[in-house]
Design a protein around this motif. Structure first.
Motif, PDB file in Angstrom:
ATOM      1  N   VAL A   1      36.591  46.292  50.758  1.00  0.00           N
ATOM      2  CA  VAL A   1      37.220  45.652  49.595  1.00  0.00           C
ATOM      3  C   VAL A   1      38.610  46.215  49.315  1.00  0.00           C
ATOM      4  O   VAL A   1      39.336  45.682  48.478  1.00  0.00           O
ATOM      5  CB  VAL A   1      36.329  45.766  48.335  1.00  0.00           C
ATOM      6  N   GLY A   2      38.972  47.305  50.003  1.00  0.00           N
ATOM      7  CA  GLY A   2      40.285  47.900  49.792  1.00  0.00           C
ATOM      8  C   GLY A   2      40.206  49.421  49.802  1.00  0.00           C
ATOM      9  O   GLY A   2      39.135  50.010  49.984  1.00  0.00           O
TER      10      GLY A   2
ATOM     11  N   SER B   1      27.059  48.925  45.644  1.00  0.00           N
ATOM     12  CA  SER B   1      27.465  49.930  46.622  1.00  0.00           C
ATOM     13  C   SER B   1      28.698  49.451  47.384  1.00  0.00           C
ATOM     14  O   SER B   1      28.858  48.263  47.666  1.00  0.00           O
ATOM     15  CB  SER B   1      26.328  50.226  47.595  1.00  0.00           C
ATOM     16  N   LEU B   2      29.570  50.405  47.697  1.00  0.00           N
ATOM     17  CA  LEU B   2      30.822  50.116  48.400  1.00  0.00           C
ATOM     18  C   LEU B   2      30.931  51.093  49.574  1.00  0.00           C
ATOM     19  O   LEU B   2      31.474  52.196  49.439  1.00  0.00           O
ATOM     20  CB  LEU B   2      32.012  50.282  47.449  1.00  0.00           C
ATOM     21  N   PRO B   3      30.374  50.730  50.740  1.00  0.00           N
ATOM     22  CA  PRO B   3      30.417  51.635  51.892  1.00  0.00           C
ATOM     23  C   PRO B   3      31.808  51.728  52.485  1.00  0.00           C
ATOM     24  O   PRO B   3      32.595  50.773  52.426  1.00  0.00           O
ATOM     25  CB  PRO B   3      29.429  50.996  52.869  1.00  0.00           C
TER      26      PRO B   3
ATOM     27  N   LEU C   1      41.326  45.702  42.761  1.00  0.00           N
ATOM     28  CA  LEU C   1      40.734  44.963  43.872  1.00  0.00           C
ATOM     29  C   LEU C   1      40.811  43.467  43.621  1.00  0.00           C
ATOM     30  O   LEU C   1      40.588  43.006  42.500  1.00  0.00           O
ATOM     31  CB  LEU C   1      39.265  45.379  44.062  1.00  0.00           C
ATOM     32  N   GLN C   2      41.107  42.707  44.651  1.00  0.00           N
ATOM     33  CA  GLN C   2      41.158  41.248  44.544  1.00  0.00           C
ATOM     34  C   GLN C   2      39.736  40.698  44.435  1.00  0.00           C
ATOM     35  O   GLN C   2      38.813  41.177  45.103  1.00  0.00           O
ATOM     36  CB  GLN C   2      41.861  40.645  45.752  1.00  0.00           C
ATOM     37  N   ALA C   3      39.554  39.691  43.600  1.00  0.00           N
ATOM     38  CA  ALA C   3      38.221  39.115  43.385  1.00  0.00           C
ATOM     39  C   ALA C   3      38.356  37.642  43.020  1.00  0.00           C
ATOM     40  O   ALA C   3      39.450  37.163  42.687  1.00  0.00           O
ATOM     41  CB  ALA C   3      37.500  39.873  42.268  1.00  0.00           C
TER      42      ALA C   3
ATOM     43  N   LEU D   1      33.950  40.524  44.666  1.00  0.00           N
ATOM     44  CA  LEU D   1      35.042  41.234  45.313  1.00  0.00           C
ATOM     45  C   LEU D   1      35.281  40.637  46.692  1.00  0.00           C
ATOM     46  O   LEU D   1      34.332  40.354  47.424  1.00  0.00           O
ATOM     47  CB  LEU D   1      34.697  42.726  45.453  1.00  0.00           C
ATOM     48  N   ARG D   2      36.528  40.445  47.051  1.00  0.00           N
ATOM     49  CA  ARG D   2      36.819  39.868  48.366  1.00  0.00           C
ATOM     50  C   ARG D   2      36.409  40.851  49.456  1.00  0.00           C
ATOM     51  O   ARG D   2      36.876  41.984  49.481  1.00  0.00           O
ATOM     52  CB  ARG D   2      38.301  39.537  48.484  1.00  0.00           C
TER      53      ARG D   2
END
Length: 358
Positions: free
Chosen positions: A311-312, A288-290, A239-241, A250-251
């Motif tokens: 985020v991807g 958390s990453l929904p 992941l890009q950050a 995180l973008r």
């Protein structure tokens, strides 16, 4: 046997098959050559065996320069993806041939022991042509093991076998390698196979040696993004950050609180999350990453969930069998402590102290 490669490189016409590399194999241990197809594994093995001569560099065996010495003058056994057996000899005779050459004692007993370990004891009186491809491959493998050469080279020897048998034989081979004195080089495209075999791993990519060391160390501390990509199955989520005061952000997503080393700089970062580090139930300190479920596939005793997030695209590896409705909302959770961080040049800046399991 101590095998050492000094500045070994291989060119064929204008093409570079192997970039110059140094590699000193650990005597009496297993070294796994890990890399995708065309990474250079077979080319390197052929030079080790004496089947090919390098364009540059030297091959040393116990300190003696053997570069260019033909294979017939070296004590090496090799098993290829494409098996080679003596068609006019029975399976028993094929396996026994190296034992008979050196007038070893208890030949029949040794043949039966190896055949049993490789599940071919019922075929001992048959000719190779009467066997399936997988059975013939196991005959070739048994003969190589019977030879007990100081250097044993195995080029994806289990690739033609079915999944269940491959799993069984990996365990058998691990114990056979541990009980022998041979220096074993084992080529594979599968990170899981490298982890099961243990020992040492050399990661190859497009003819370059990227990293070499104890297998667990290379897995948990990949030196670069290229190594992380090669030594992850399923692939590591990348992941890009951007660096921020408390770690990285995180973008399009949350901040991960991390103590980045000063050497990491403030350039763009890449965060790596192993699929096994992602969960569907949160714990204290998790981010958390929904997202939404794009695909859920069951493989063996694990479920792989493909999730579209801000985020991807992420893949989570969940232990056990789980069912998810396509398009359904889902939230993945991860501990920042399980994140890998790579700097702007793709080099490892931070690794988990104890990385998540495979």
């Amino acid at each position: 046997m101590q095998l050492e490669l000094e500045g070994i490189g291989k060119k064929v016409g204008a093409e570079t098959w192997l970039h110059p590399m140094n590699l000193a194999l650990r005597s009496g241990a297993v070294t796994v050559l890990l890399g995708a197809t065309q990474a250079g594994k077979t080319s390197l093995m052929r030079i080790m065996a004496g089947l090919d001569t390098p364009s540059q560099g030297r091959v040393l065996v116990d300190g003696k320069d053997v570069t260019g010495m033909p294979v017939r003058e070296r004590d090496v056994s090799m098993v290829y993806q494409q098996f080679i057996n003596y068609p006019s000899m029975t399976v028993a005779r094929n396996i026994a041939s190296p034992l008979l050459l050196r007038k070893a004692p208890d030949v029949d007993q040794r043949v039966r022991e190896l055949a049993a370990k490789l599940h071919i004891e019922m075929f001992l009186e048959r000719l190779p042509a009467e066997l399936s491809g997988g059975q013939q491959q196991r005959v070739a493998l048994a003969r190589a093991l019977a030879k007990q050469a100081p250097l044993m080279l195995l080029d994806e020897p289990l690739v033609n076998l079915d999944y269940k048998l491959r799993e069984e034989l990996r365990e058998e081979l691990t114990s056979l390698f541990a009980s022998g004195d041979s220096t074993v080089v084992y080529a594979t495209t599968e990170p899981g196979e490298a982890l099961l075999l243990g020992g040492y791993t050399a990661v190859l990519d497009e003819g370059e040696l990227l990293q070499y060391g104890p297998t667990a160390e290379v897995f948990h501390r990949p030196r670069s993004l290229r190594v992380a990509r090669a030594f992850s199955d399923p692939p590591m989520n990348l992941l890009q950050a951007d660096a921020c005061e408390g770690g990285v952000r995180l973008r399009g997503g949350p901040e991960l609180t991390l103590a980045l080393p000063a050497s990491a700089g403030a350039a763009q970062m890449t965060v790596g999350l192993r699929a096994s580090a992602l969960r569907v139930h949160g714990r204290p300190g998790d981010v958390s990453l929904p997202g939404t479920v794009e695909l859920a596939e069951i493989s063996g005793s694990d479920t792989y969930v493909h999730v579209h997030t801000l985020v991807g695209e992420l893949v989570a590896q969940l232990t056990g069998v789980h069912y998810f409705e396509l398009g359904a909302p889902i939230t993945l959770y991860v501990s920042p402590a399980q994140a890998y961080v790579f700097d702007g040049s793709g080099q490892l800046a931070l690794a988990p102290e104890r990385a998540g399991g495979h």
